[in-house]
Each structure stands twice: as structure tokens, then as C-alpha cells.
Design a protein around this motif. Structure first.
Motif, short mmCIF file in Angstrom:
data_model
loop_
_atom_site.label_atom_id
_atom_site.label_comp_id
_atom_site.label_asym_id
_atom_site.label_seq_id
_atom_site.Cartn_x
_atom_site.Cartn_y
_atom_site.Cartn_z
N TYR A 90 0.82 -1.21 0.00
CA TYR A 90 0.00 0.00 0.00
C TYR A 90 0.85 1.26 0.00
CZ TYR A 90 -5.05 -0.61 0.16
OH TYR A 90 -6.35 -0.80 -0.18
N VAL A 121 -7.85 -8.63 3.87
CA VAL A 121 -7.66 -9.10 2.49
C VAL A 121 -8.44 -8.14 1.60
CG1 VAL A 121 -8.04 -10.94 0.82
CG2 VAL A 121 -7.33 -11.51 3.15
N GLY A 124 -6.14 -9.18 -2.73
CA GLY A 124 -5.69 -10.57 -2.64
C GLY A 124 -4.25 -10.76 -3.12
N ASN A 125 -3.62 -9.70 -3.63
CA ASN A 125 -2.23 -9.81 -4.12
C ASN A 125 -1.29 -10.33 -3.03
OD1 ASN A 125 -2.84 -8.80 -6.66
ND2 ASN A 125 -2.57 -6.68 -6.03
N LYS A 150 -12.51 -7.37 2.08
CA LYS A 150 -13.30 -6.52 1.18
C LYS A 150 -13.69 -7.39 -0.01
CE LYS A 150 -10.59 -2.33 2.22
NZ LYS A 150 -9.66 -1.33 1.66
N ILE A 172 -9.86 2.05 5.50
CA ILE A 172 -10.04 2.09 6.96
C ILE A 172 -8.70 2.11 7.70
CG2 ILE A 172 -12.30 0.92 7.00
CD1 ILE A 172 -10.56 -1.62 7.77
N LEU A 177 -4.35 -1.34 11.51
CA LEU A 177 -4.28 -0.84 10.12
C LEU A 177 -3.88 0.64 10.11
CD1 LEU A 177 -7.13 -2.93 9.92
CD2 LEU A 177 -6.13 -2.73 7.67
P1 IMP Z 1 -4.09 -6.79 -0.84
O1 IMP Z 1 -2.74 -7.32 -1.22
O2 IMP Z 1 -4.63 -5.81 -1.85
O3 IMP Z 1 -5.09 -7.85 -0.48
O4 IMP Z 1 -3.88 -5.86 0.41
C1 IMP Z 1 -3.50 -6.35 1.59
C2 IMP Z 1 -2.76 -5.34 2.44
O5 IMP Z 1 -3.00 -3.98 2.08
C3 IMP Z 1 -3.26 -5.50 3.83
O6 IMP Z 1 -2.53 -6.48 4.52
C4 IMP Z 1 -3.09 -4.11 4.41
O7 IMP Z 1 -1.80 -3.99 4.96
C5 IMP Z 1 -3.26 -3.19 3.23
N1 IMP Z 1 -4.65 -2.66 3.17
C6 IMP Z 1 -5.68 -3.08 2.40
N2 IMP Z 1 -6.79 -2.35 2.61
C7 IMP Z 1 -6.47 -1.46 3.57
C8 IMP Z 1 -7.22 -0.41 4.24
O8 IMP Z 1 -8.42 -0.17 4.01
N3 IMP Z 1 -6.53 0.29 5.18
C9 IMP Z 1 -5.22 0.07 5.48
N4 IMP Z 1 -4.50 -0.89 4.89
C10 IMP Z 1 -5.11 -1.64 3.93
#
Ligand code: IMP
Ligand code: MG
Length: 194
Positions: A90, A121, A124-125, A150, A172, A177
Motif C-alpha cells: 500500500y 484481504v 488478494g495480491n 473486502k 479504513i 491498520l
Molecule cells: P491486498 O494485497 O490488496 O489484499 O492488500 C492487503 C494489504 O493492504 C493489507 O494487509 C493491508 O496492509 C493493506 N490494506 C488493504 N486495505 C487497507 C485499508 O483499508 N486500510 C489500510 N491498509 C489496507
């Protein structure tokens, strides 16, 4: 009289806001609800791992999972071991789509079953990358356990074994987080206030 006091208190709670750098967030999920959802999730995990003869690993995905891990592990009643790793994807309030491993696995996991403990999650990457890392490191099996999910944003086929709370596709903070590393310390979860 009592009702008015109760309504006032409830309204104040709903209006609770925090500011992190340039953004304001309003309360979304109170700690009591988070705690109850973790109770239910722990009950399921305990029942699935009841009587296991191995020592499963709980993989803490730093930094976001720290608070969730602490709450979850004290509810688990089978022998387990903690291992950590750190992944980042992120930037500010959105995913870059690229997952980087900032810290390798803190212990050898060869021949072990691993429960991935994630804060959230989203696309999902991160889960895809984690599953790959664990398979390459010799884990026999891996399960995914996440505090938040989500579903509208999730685009992968990997099964998410345990989800405590599903949320809409909003940004969020709180309960581990962050927004640019801020907000992790709040025990309630807050959503970006547009
Ligand atoms: P993904 O790889 O897109 O599934 O994202 C996973 C990671 O992104 C999570 O482990 C979080 O660290 C971060 N992340 C995803 N959504 C949020 C959010 O709404 N707030 C803060 N961090 C997020
Ligand atoms: Mg995370």
C-alpha cells in the motif's frame, strides 16, 4: 431521562473522529464488535485444530496484523508457534499492485502447517504472494485467516478459510491498520470521512 442520556452517548460515539495527517476518519467498527467477531473466529479455528498432533504456525504478517494476532492467539487453545514476515503493497490509501517482502520468515517452516494471520484481504495480491513464499519455504499446508475482508475488491481464486468481518470497499484505519504508518494504535476501526 435515561433514554436521552443513552441516545446522547450513542450519538457522541458515532460522531467520534480522528485526524491523521491530511485526512479525517469517522468511527466504523467499535472494539466490542471486533472482539466478538474474533471470539467466533477463534472458536471455529479451535474446533478445526482440536487434537492436532503437530504444532501449527501462526504467521504474523507485519505490521498490520500485530493487534489482531495478540487478540486471536490468546483465544486459541492448541499448541502453536509464532513466526513473522513483513510484506508491503500500500501507498497512502491505495494498493500499488506490487507486493514486496520487506522481512523474510523469522523461522524455518519446512514440513509445517501454517495459518496466515492477516489484518485485511483487499485485492488478494498479498495472499497470492504469501502462499507462494510458504510453498517455496516448504510448508505442507497453509490456511488464511483474516480479521477483515473486502469481497468487492477480491479478485483471486484462493479460498479465504477464516474471515471475522466483511466490509465494503472503503479505506479504513485502526486496530493495526494504518494510513502512512499512522492510526495503528486505535482500538476501534475508522473509515475515511469524505
Ligand atoms: P491486498 O494485497 O490488496 O489484499 O492488500 C492487503 C494489504 O493492504 C493489507 O494487509 C493491508 O496492509 C493493506 N490494506 C488493504 N486495505 C487497507 C485499508 O483499508 N486500510 C489500510 N491498509 C489496507
Ligand atoms: Mg497486512
Amino acid at each position: 431521562m435515561f433514554l436521552a442520556k443513552f441516545v446522547g452517548c450513542y450519538k457522541r460515539f458515532l460522531m467520534k473522529k480522528i485526524t491523521l495527517k491530511d485526512k479525517t476518519f469517522r468511527i466504523s467498527i467499535p472494539y466490542e464488535r471486533i472482539s466478538e467477531a474474533i471470539d467466533n473466529m477463534a472458536e471455529k479455528i479451535n474446533s478445526d485444530f482440536k487434537g492436532c498432533e503437530d504444532v501449527p504456525i501462526l504467521l504474523c504478517v507485519l505490521n498490520g496484523s500485530i493487534m489482531f494476532m495478540a487478540e486471536l492467539m490468546k483465544r486459541l487453545d492448541f499448541n502453536c508457534q509464532i513466526v513473522s514476515t513483513k510484506l508491503t503493497s500500500y501507498d497512502g490509501t491505495s494498493s500499488t499492485g506490487k507486493v514486496k517482502q520487506a522481512l523474510g520468515l523469522t523461522a524455518d517452516i519446512t514440513g509445517r502447517r501454517v495459518i496466515i494471520v492477516e489484518d485485511i484481504v483487499d485485492t488478494g495480491n498479498t495472499i497470492v504472494e504469501l502462499k507462494k513464499i510458504l510453498a517455496e519455504a516448504g510448508a505442507t499446508e497453509s490456511y488464511v485467516c483474516t480479521l477483515l475482508m473486502k469481497p468487492e475488491s477480491y479478485t483471486k481464486d484462493i479460498r479465504i478459510d477464516y474471515v471475522a468481518i466483511e466490509i465494503p470497499n472503503d479505506f479504513i484505519v485502526g486496530f493495526g491498520l494504518d494510513y502512512d504508518e499512522l492510526g495503528r494504535n486505535f482500538k476501534d476501526i475508522y473509515v475515511l470521512d469524505n
